[in-house]
Scaffold this motif. Structure first.
Motif: not given
Length: 504
Positions: A226-227, A346, A358
């Motif tokens: 996601t990051h 994050a 993100r």
């Protein structure tokens, strides 16, 4: 907590896995063996259409939406592997069993959803079919709640006018001001209000100020999925974002700080009749939150978002599992759209990695809710109304009311409407047909969503809808005690007819 009822099951082997199959009558909560006095047995036989009994005539539908049902669409191939989350439970919960056992019904078919050749083996979920003819007892209460949750047109109009005036003012300042790094910014409206699933009051809005950044390279942070760190593939001297670079990395913290400073300075120039302030920065939040106090109290989250028109990151390859729900073509079209990166840092130990961005797919989520039916006319003027969005509203309201009830309990602070929405999307994936979401079956569909969410809490598994390798309910995200607490509260609400809804 009472132990779950035993069900008559059989097993089938799918792609080498043994999977329980629930009979249609058991899944619908209908007793499999006759019981009670002979008169009751004969009455059940007439209602069930058993051999030897003369079938009763079919009652005419009471509403226009009861005249048609979505036909079960054929299974499409090419579906990405389903997220390995908890299975969608059968619809024979304790509470539903008593409701359905007393309802007059016609015999139910027992078709099952069989995974296609490219799908991962999962639970075989019975298709409810076109047999439910009457509104479930208790659905009137849910409809009363939904009616109370409907936003007033007058309040909506007043709130939108204030929000638009402030947002448009800030957008013009960024586009025309001397800060050339933000001159290309555009507006993207997101969030529950624009998804038409806002509950309670039009007092919270989310908007994105998007900025296209061509030719970027993403470096995944710690296999998070996601990051990402953002770099430029080619960085000519005239790049206005050079001032935000930390070495080769585009610093999320630097860019957000400058964005926040511009907004904080510019709200001083907004008309005096709109009392607006910038709230204190929340640790780890990607948004600049405005609080408008006149003519009414409204909160607006403004998030800076980088727009990339390149291919979606590899972590999303098996996400967005809508092939059987909305179709392969729709999924391909959505994946050709831009994706966004927001300055949400994050976690790194007890702190944050402040240079990370993100992934955000809020624009796709809005489209999924707007065009939610397998039939393109679902919920349109001439189409059959479904209850998908009603179920999501009720789920959001349930969480909202529980958080209000236990406002001082820390166990609920980490849960948010995004968890509810993610679980809801998974239920839509596992029940893709419009015939499984008919408006008259509101109570049954809502209970299906509640049951699935409870499974997620108990198994500590809630897969990100776009990034299936990401679990939103890992212990480092939300501790086990908090999940057990919320699970218990939802169970208590369901067993007692959702008394928290009486507080509307």
């Amino acid at each position: 907590m009472a132990p779950p009822r035993e069900k008559a099951t059989r097993t089938a082997s799918v792609a080498g896995a043994v999977v329980p199959m629930v009979s249609a009558r058991s899944a619908q909560g209908v007793p499999t063996e006759p019981s009670g006095p002979p008169e009751a047995t004969r009455a059940r036989a007439r209602r069930s259409g058993r051999p030897g009994e003369k079938p009763r005539g079919r009652a005419p539908p009471s509403r226009a939406e009861d005249r048609a049902e979505g036909a079960a669409a054929p299974t499409r191939e090419g579906e990405p592997p389903a997220a390995p989350g908890p299975p969608l439970p059968s619809s024979g919960s304790r509470r539903q069993g008593s409701v359905r056992a007393t309802r007059e019904r016609r015999p139910q078919p027992a078709p099952v959803e069989v995974p296609g050749p490219t799908e991962s083996p999962g639970p075989l979920v019975p298709n409810p079919g076109p047999g439910l003819r009457e509104t479930a007892p208790g659905a009137w209460k849910l409809r009363a709640v939904l009616e109370q949750l409907r936003l007033s047109r007058r309040e909506i109009s007043a709130a939108v006018e204030v929000v638009n005036r402030v947002v448009d003012h800030l957008l013009r300042k960024l586009q025309q001001g001397c800060e050339s790094e933000f001159r290309g910014v555009g507006l993207l409206r997101t969030g529950s209000y624009y998804e038409r699933v806002k509950v309670s009051a039009p007092n919270e809005f989310d908007v994105m100020f998007k900025l296209e950044v061509p030719r970027i390279e993403l470096q995944e942070y710690a296999n998070s999925g996601t990051h990402y760190f953002v770099k430029f593939k080619r960085n000519p001297k005239g790049n206005p974002l050079n001032q935000f670079l930390e070495g080769e990395i585009l610093s999320a913290s630097k860019m957000l700080s400058k964005f926040r400073a511009i907004i904080k300075e510019e709200i001083k120039n907004i008309e005096a009749d709109t009392d607006v302030i910038v709230e204190r920065k929340k640790k780890g939040s990607p948004a600049v939150t405005l609080l408008m106090r006149k003519p009414m109290e409204i909160s607006v989250d403004i998030t800076l978002a980088l727009e990339s028109k390149g291919s979606w990151p590899a972590s999303t390859l098996n996400g967005l599992p809508i092939n059987r729900w909305l179709g392969v073509k729709v999924r391909n079209d959505m994946r050709r759209r831009p994706f966004y990166l927001v300055p949400k840092h994050a976690r790194e130990g007890s702190g944050f990695q402040e240079e990370t961005w993100r992934l955000s797919f809020s624009h796709v989520e809005k489209d999924l809710l707007k065009n939610h039916g397998q039939a393109k006319t679902c919920c349109e003027t001439d189409g059959v109304k479904c209850c998908r969005k009603d179920c999501l509203k009720l789920m959001k309201y349930l969480l909202e009311q529980l958080k209000k009830k236990f406002g001082k309990r820390k166990e609920l602070t980490k849960f948010c409407s995004y968890h509810v929405k993610t679980a809801f999307f998974h239920v839509c994936t596992q029940d893709p047909y419009d015939s499984q979401w008919l408006s008259r079956d509101l109570e049954l569909c809502f209970d299906k969503c509640v049951t699935y969410f409870l499974q997620c809490l108990r198994t500590e598994q809630l897969q990100h809808y776009f990034i299936p390798t990401v679990n939103l309910f890992t212990p480092d995200q939300i501790d086990k005690a908090s999940k057990e607490f919320l699970s218990k509260q939802i169970e208590d609400q369901r067993n007692n007819g959702f008394p928290v809804f009486g507080a509307f």
